[in-house]
Motif scaffolding. Structure first.
Motif, PDB file in Angstrom:
ATOM      1  N   ALA A 164      40.874  28.231  85.807  1.00 55.89           N
ATOM      2  CA  ALA A 164      40.675  26.782  85.854  1.00 55.89           C
ATOM      3  C   ALA A 164      39.202  26.445  85.992  1.00 55.89           C
ATOM      4  CB  ALA A 164      41.473  26.183  87.009  1.00 55.89           C
ATOM      5  N   ASP A 165      38.493  27.184  86.829  1.00 53.97           N
ATOM      6  CA  ASP A 165      37.065  26.947  87.030  1.00 53.97           C
ATOM      7  C   ASP A 165      36.295  27.180  85.738  1.00 53.97           C
ATOM      8  OD1 ASP A 165      34.806  26.423  88.879  1.00 53.97           O
ATOM      9  OD2 ASP A 165      34.268  28.482  88.373  1.00 53.97           O
ATOM     10  N   ARG A 166      36.629  28.257  85.021  1.00 52.30           N
ATOM     11  CA  ARG A 166      35.955  28.526  83.738  1.00 52.30           C
ATOM     12  C   ARG A 166      36.237  27.423  82.736  1.00 52.30           C
ATOM     13  NH1 ARG A 166      37.583  33.864  84.915  1.00 52.30           N
ATOM     14  NH2 ARG A 166      39.428  33.637  83.598  1.00 52.30           N
ATOM     15  N   TRP A 167      37.483  26.926  82.710  1.00 48.89           N
ATOM     16  CA  TRP A 167      37.846  25.878  81.750  1.00 48.89           C
ATOM     17  C   TRP A 167      37.095  24.587  82.064  1.00 48.89           C
ATOM     18  CZ3 TRP A 167      40.184  21.209  80.618  1.00 48.89           C
ATOM     19  CH2 TRP A 167      40.650  21.068  79.318  1.00 48.89           C
ATOM     20  N   ILE A 168      36.968  24.273  83.352  1.00 46.84           N
ATOM     21  CA  ILE A 168      36.221  23.079  83.756  1.00 46.84           C
ATOM     22  C   ILE A 168      34.772  23.184  83.309  1.00 46.84           C
ATOM     23  CG2 ILE A 168      35.269  21.866  85.772  1.00 46.84           C
ATOM     24  CD1 ILE A 168      37.962  22.471  87.181  1.00 46.84           C
ATOM     25  N   ARG A 169      34.175  24.363  83.428  1.00 46.40           N
ATOM     26  CA  ARG A 169      32.762  24.536  83.084  1.00 46.40           C
ATOM     27  C   ARG A 169      32.487  24.296  81.604  1.00 46.40           C
ATOM     28  NH1 ARG A 169      30.792  30.052  84.626  1.00 46.40           N
ATOM     29  NH2 ARG A 169      32.881  30.679  85.179  1.00 46.40           N
ATOM     30  N   THR A 170      33.502  24.465  80.752  1.00 45.67           N
ATOM     31  CA  THR A 170      33.284  24.279  79.310  1.00 45.67           C
ATOM     32  C   THR A 170      33.877  22.981  78.771  1.00 45.67           C
ATOM     33  OG1 THR A 170      35.251  25.635  78.880  1.00 45.67           O
ATOM     34  CG2 THR A 170      33.118  26.747  78.829  1.00 45.67           C
ATOM     35  N   HIS A 171      34.653  22.253  79.607  1.00 46.56           N
ATOM     36  CA  HIS A 171      35.298  21.025  79.134  1.00 46.56           C
ATOM     37  C   HIS A 171      35.055  19.831  80.047  1.00 46.56           C
ATOM     38  CE1 HIS A 171      37.566  24.253  77.097  1.00 46.56           C
ATOM     39  NE2 HIS A 171      37.850  23.352  76.171  1.00 46.56           N
ATOM     40  N   HIS A 173      32.875  17.638  80.119  1.00 43.30           N
ATOM     41  CA  HIS A 173      32.389  16.433  79.446  1.00 43.30           C
ATOM     42  C   HIS A 173      33.520  15.658  78.759  1.00 43.30           C
ATOM     43  CE1 HIS A 173      32.389  19.798  76.640  1.00 43.30           C
ATOM     44  NE2 HIS A 173      32.582  18.920  75.679  1.00 43.30           N
ATOM     45  N   GLU A 174      34.740  16.220  78.756  1.00 44.33           N
ATOM     46  CA  GLU A 174      35.885  15.553  78.157  1.00 44.33           C
ATOM     47  C   GLU A 174      36.643  14.751  79.217  1.00 44.33           C
ATOM     48  OE1 GLU A 174      38.198  18.639  76.387  1.00 44.33           O
ATOM     49  OE2 GLU A 174      36.509  19.449  75.234  1.00 44.33           O
ATOM     50  N   ALA A 175      37.603  13.929  78.768  1.00 44.13           N
ATOM     51  CA  ALA A 175      38.443  13.166  79.694  1.00 44.13           C
ATOM     52  C   ALA A 175      39.529  14.089  80.229  1.00 44.13           C
ATOM     53  CB  ALA A 175      39.049  11.963  78.981  1.00 44.13           C
ATOM     54  N   ILE A 176      39.251  14.764  81.346  1.00 50.42           N
ATOM     55  CA  ILE A 176      40.183  15.757  81.871  1.00 50.42           C
ATOM     56  C   ILE A 176      40.553  15.437  83.314  1.00 50.42           C
ATOM     57  CG2 ILE A 176      39.348  17.601  80.377  1.00 50.42           C
ATOM     58  CD1 ILE A 176      37.796  18.718  82.760  1.00 50.42           C
ATOM     59  N   GLY A 177      41.711  15.927  83.724  1.00 50.51           N
ATOM     60  CA  GLY A 177      42.188  15.798  85.093  1.00 50.51           C
ATOM     61  C   GLY A 177      43.039  17.004  85.416  1.00 50.51           C
ATOM     62  N   VAL A 208      35.343  19.063  88.833  1.00 48.12           N
ATOM     63  CA  VAL A 208      34.921  18.388  87.598  1.00 48.12           C
ATOM     64  C   VAL A 208      33.693  17.528  87.864  1.00 48.12           C
ATOM     65  CG1 VAL A 208      35.563  16.670  85.859  1.00 48.12           C
ATOM     66  CG2 VAL A 208      37.230  18.400  86.564  1.00 48.12           C
ATOM     67  N   HIS A 209      33.721  16.743  88.935  1.00 46.95           N
ATOM     68  CA  HIS A 209      32.580  15.889  89.271  1.00 46.95           C
ATOM     69  C   HIS A 209      31.333  16.721  89.577  1.00 46.95           C
ATOM     70  CE1 HIS A 209      35.213  12.201  90.451  1.00 46.95           C
ATOM     71  NE2 HIS A 209      34.972  12.255  89.154  1.00 46.95           N
ATOM     72  N   HIS A 232      27.134   9.461  79.491  1.00 50.13           N
ATOM     73  CA  HIS A 232      28.090   9.764  78.418  1.00 50.13           C
ATOM     74  C   HIS A 232      28.151  11.258  78.142  1.00 50.13           C
ATOM     75  CE1 HIS A 232      29.450  10.196  74.199  1.00 50.13           C
ATOM     76  NE2 HIS A 232      30.271   9.223  74.550  1.00 50.13           N
ATOM     77  N   ASP A 233      27.011  11.918  78.091  1.00 51.59           N
ATOM     78  CA  ASP A 233      26.971  13.349  77.803  1.00 51.59           C
ATOM     79  C   ASP A 233      27.618  14.162  78.915  1.00 51.59           C
ATOM     80  OD1 ASP A 233      25.732  15.055  75.612  1.00 51.59           O
ATOM     81  OD2 ASP A 233      25.043  16.125  77.394  1.00 51.59           O
ATOM     82  N   ALA A 234      27.586  13.647  80.140  1.00 55.79           N
ATOM     83  CA  ALA A 234      28.185  14.346  81.279  1.00 55.79           C
ATOM     84  C   ALA A 234      29.676  14.054  81.429  1.00 55.79           C
ATOM     85  CB  ALA A 234      27.467  13.962  82.569  1.00 55.79           C
TER      86      ALA A 234
END
Length: 269
Positions: A164-171, A173-177, A208-209, A232-234
């Motif tokens: 999950a941590d790895r996925w957060i680091r690469t995504h 900037h997307e609308a994720i929760g 994520v934040h 926006h980029d973040a």
């Protein structure tokens, strides 16, 4: 004036790759702390191989041969700083700090902020033994406290949290929760949230934040984008929400942070 902390600071910088060249093979008489903020760096020290990825550190020791094992990646960026321990105190100081040679940093925004502060001050005032030594000691403490978190990553729940941590680091900037991340990993969102908090000591939303704040801080320090563009980029749709979260996280507005961190020493291959 020399430091009385048992550690003597030297110069530091930010390396930005052009996608050519290899880290030189050499033996130096100082410690070198490397912190990769983007991409990856392949190094060896006395024959031991290391691949240092974004958010990871490597501490190279004096008097040991080290060098690159592959060309610099095109997107590679890493901070570096040199320091020495007086010969009479070296063994005692290293033992006291118990600093890991290779670590995955838990609080990346803290370590990034320390490097930015050091490089900004060195650009303006040059090397200052006492304050620079204090900053480097704080960096080493971040490595030490991160080692505990890294050592806990064992077993299926911990591997899930790490995924999950790895996925957060690469995504980030997307609308994720939490539900988005859980769906990507094929698990229940509530279960993933509990596991992640147990392993990392924070919620998925906090992670994520934190990643967004780290990315925003890097962009602000580079000084190329407007605040709205940085937001926006973040991954923020509302720049006002970004400003509020950034001030809560860093204790200052994005503009104030930018003014503080614009001056750094950058070298490139």
């Amino acid at each position: 004036m020399t430091s009385t902390l048992g550690l003597e600071a030297s110069n530091g910088g930010l390396f930005v790759s052009r996608g050519t060249g290899v880290h030189p093979s050499r033996v130096i008489q100082s410690y070198e702390l490397i912190y990769v903020r983007q991409g990856y760096l392949n190094l060896h020290e006395e024959g031991q191989q290391f691949e240092v990825s974004a958010g990871e550190t490597l501490l190279l020791w004096p008097g040991r041969l080290h060098g690159g094992t592959s060309p610099y990646a095109l997107d590679l960026q890493f901070y570096w700083v040199h320091f020495t321990l007086p010969a009479m105190r070296r063994a005692k100081s290293a033992e006291l700090l118990e600093v890991p040679r290779y670590a995955r940093i838990e609080r990346r925004d803290h370590l990034t902020g320390l490097f930015q502060r050091l490089l900004n001050d060195q650009e303006i005032y040059g090397v200052q033994p006492l304050p620079d030594s204090l900053t480097i000691l704080l960096m080493l403490w971040e490595l030490t406290r991160s080692r505990v978190a890294t050592a806990t990553l064992d077993g299926a729940p911990q591997r899930l949290a790490a995924s999950a941590d790895r996925w957060i680091r690469t995504h980030f900037h997307e609308a994720i929760g939490a539900s988005t991340i859980a769906a990507q990993l094929g698990c229940n969102a509530d279960y993933l949230g509990r596991v992640f908090r147990t392993v990392y000591g924070r919620t998925l939303t906090d992670a994520v934040h934190e990643r967004r704040m780290l990315h925003a801080a890097i962009l602000l320090a580079e000084g190329k984008l407007t605040i709205a563009q940085v937001a926006h980029d973040a991954g923020f749709e509302d720049s006002g929400h970004f400003r509020r979260l950034f001030k809560r996280s860093k204790g200052m507005t994005p503009n104030a942070f930018r003014r503080l961190h614009l001056r750094v020493h950058v070298n490139t291959a």
